[in-house]
Motif scaffolding. Sequence first.
Motif, short mmCIF file in Angstrom:
data_model
loop_
_atom_site.label_atom_id
_atom_site.label_comp_id
_atom_site.label_asym_id
_atom_site.label_seq_id
_atom_site.Cartn_x
_atom_site.Cartn_y
_atom_site.Cartn_z
N ARG A 116 37.78 28.63 36.26
CA ARG A 116 37.10 29.29 35.17
C ARG A 116 36.95 30.78 35.45
O ARG A 116 36.70 31.56 34.53
CB ARG A 116 35.72 28.67 34.93
N ALA A 117 37.10 31.16 36.72
CA ALA A 117 37.04 32.56 37.08
C ALA A 117 37.69 32.74 38.44
O ALA A 117 37.72 31.82 39.26
CB ALA A 117 35.60 33.07 37.12
N MET A 118 38.19 33.92 38.67
CA MET A 118 38.72 34.29 39.97
C MET A 118 38.29 35.71 40.26
O MET A 118 38.04 36.50 39.34
CB MET A 118 40.25 34.17 40.02
N GLY A 119 38.22 36.02 41.53
CA GLY A 119 37.79 37.36 41.87
C GLY A 119 38.13 37.74 43.29
O GLY A 119 38.74 36.97 44.04
N TRP A 120 37.74 38.95 43.61
CA TRP A 120 37.96 39.50 44.93
C TRP A 120 36.64 39.98 45.51
O TRP A 120 35.84 40.63 44.83
CB TRP A 120 38.94 40.67 44.89
N GLY B 43 30.56 44.59 60.25
CA GLY B 43 29.13 44.84 60.31
C GLY B 43 28.42 44.84 58.98
O GLY B 43 27.22 45.14 58.93
N LYS B 44 29.12 44.52 57.92
CA LYS B 44 28.52 44.52 56.59
C LYS B 44 28.66 43.15 55.94
O LYS B 44 29.47 42.33 56.34
CB LYS B 44 29.17 45.59 55.71
N GLN B 45 27.85 42.94 54.92
CA GLN B 45 27.90 41.70 54.18
C GLN B 45 29.06 41.71 53.19
O GLN B 45 29.53 42.76 52.76
CB GLN B 45 26.58 41.47 53.43
N ARG B 46 29.49 40.52 52.84
CA ARG B 46 30.54 40.40 51.85
C ARG B 46 30.01 40.86 50.49
O ARG B 46 28.89 40.52 50.10
CB ARG B 46 31.03 38.96 51.79
N THR C 9 35.52 40.80 32.68
CA THR C 9 35.62 41.38 34.01
C THR C 9 34.29 41.92 34.50
O THR C 9 33.42 42.33 33.73
CB THR C 9 36.66 42.50 34.06
N GLN C 10 34.13 41.92 35.80
CA GLN C 10 33.02 42.54 36.49
C GLN C 10 33.58 43.34 37.65
O GLN C 10 34.56 42.92 38.28
CB GLN C 10 32.04 41.50 37.04
N TYR C 11 32.95 44.46 37.93
CA TYR C 11 33.38 45.29 39.05
C TYR C 11 32.19 45.72 39.89
O TYR C 11 31.10 45.96 39.36
CB TYR C 11 34.10 46.54 38.57
N GLY C 12 32.41 45.80 41.17
CA GLY C 12 31.42 46.40 42.02
C GLY C 12 31.31 47.88 41.72
O GLY C 12 32.30 48.53 41.36
N ALA D 104 38.56 46.90 54.63
CA ALA D 104 37.83 45.65 54.73
C ALA D 104 38.80 44.49 54.66
O ALA D 104 39.98 44.67 54.34
CB ALA D 104 36.80 45.53 53.60
N VAL D 105 38.30 43.32 54.96
CA VAL D 105 39.04 42.11 54.68
C VAL D 105 38.71 41.71 53.25
O VAL D 105 37.54 41.57 52.89
CB VAL D 105 38.68 40.97 55.65
#
Length: 121
Positions: free
Chosen positions: A32-36, A42-45, A57-60, A91-92
Motif C-alpha cells: 500500500r506504500a513504499m518508502g525510503w 550515531g543517529k536514529q533512522r 508522497t511525503q518527504y523529510g 547514510a545507509v
Amino acid sequence: QVQLEESGGGLVQPGGSLRLSCAASASIFGPRAMGWYRQAPGKQRELVARITNRGRTQYGDSVLGRFTISSDNAKNAVYLQMTGLNPDDTAVYYCHAEFDSDLEPGYYGVWGQGTLVTVSL
C-alpha cells in the motif's frame, strides 16, 4: 515471503546525483506504500520519502526539494532520485514497504537490508 531488493547506492561527490531503486518480490498483493528511510552513524533512522500506491508522497524536511520519490505499482518498485547531495546525506538508506493486514494496526512493514550512500570528495 516478501523481500526488498535495493540498488543504486555508492560514492558520489557533493552536489552530485544518485538514483536508488527498490523492488518488492514474492508478494501476492502489492504494497500500500513504499518508502525510503536513512540512518547515519550515531543517529536514529529517519524518513526520507514515502509514497502510497495512490501516488501520495511525503518527504523529510531535510530532503524536500532535492529528492524525488516515484513508484511503479505494476513492478512493486520504488525509486528515489537524489540531487544536490551533500555530506549530511551520507547514510545507509533502507527501503520499506507497507502491506495491508487484518491484524492491528492494520498493516505490517518489511525492511530492505540497506544500501550505503556516501557523499564525499
